[in-house]
Design an enzyme around this catalytic site. Sequence first.
Site, short mmCIF file in Angstrom:
data_model
loop_
_atom_site.label_atom_id
_atom_site.label_comp_id
_atom_site.label_asym_id
_atom_site.label_seq_id
_atom_site.Cartn_x
_atom_site.Cartn_y
_atom_site.Cartn_z
CG ASN A 231 -2.25 -0.65 0.91
OD1 ASN A 231 -2.93 -0.32 -0.06
ND2 ASN A 231 -2.63 -1.62 1.72
CG ASP B 250 -5.31 0.92 3.16
OD1 ASP B 250 -4.76 0.84 2.05
OD2 ASP B 250 -6.41 0.40 3.39
#
Length: 190
Positions: free
Chosen positions: A48, A96
């Site tokens: 990510n 993330d």
Amino acid sequence: MNDGAVDPTGRFWAGSMAYDGTPGAGSLYRVDPDGTVVTALTGVTVANGPAFSPDGRRLYLADSARGVISAYPLDPRTGALGAPQPLIRLDGGSPDGMTVDDEGFVWTAVWGESRVLRVSPYGEVDRVVHLPCRQPSSVAIGGEDGTRLLVTSARYGLADPTPADGALWTCDAGVSAPPARAALLTRYPA
């Protein structure tokens, strides 16, 4: 494929992951301006980010499954990555989507923890933004005044999603960030 971003020199970077989350099955790819695709990194579980320091000499990449964001020296001329250093390891949730502001701080959505972190280039948490959604998924800084923090969230996998889950959230970041960049491909791969 997972998150992708363009570095300050116009190269496009994108991470991958195994659909079933197999440990170490993900990679990080780089598309150079001539269309050449390079496997820049292997052994990642859930790639990510990526995000880049304002000077383009550092790449930040989250391995969400491992709860860590690493900083890689990046040669702006060649796109080569150096040896990684852990920037931050989270005790809860998963790092993330990310961005880097004009002061060089990394902003990351923390999936499963209802928050966004602003982390210094030295790995210290500078700011925590608490959100009503459970799964913040990515962040950007921009808007009309250039200092709005924009946070996406997801409903994926939630047995009992609320209206807050899957919504877009905004607040004042108090800092600007480099604008999103377009990839500088001189030829498109077939």
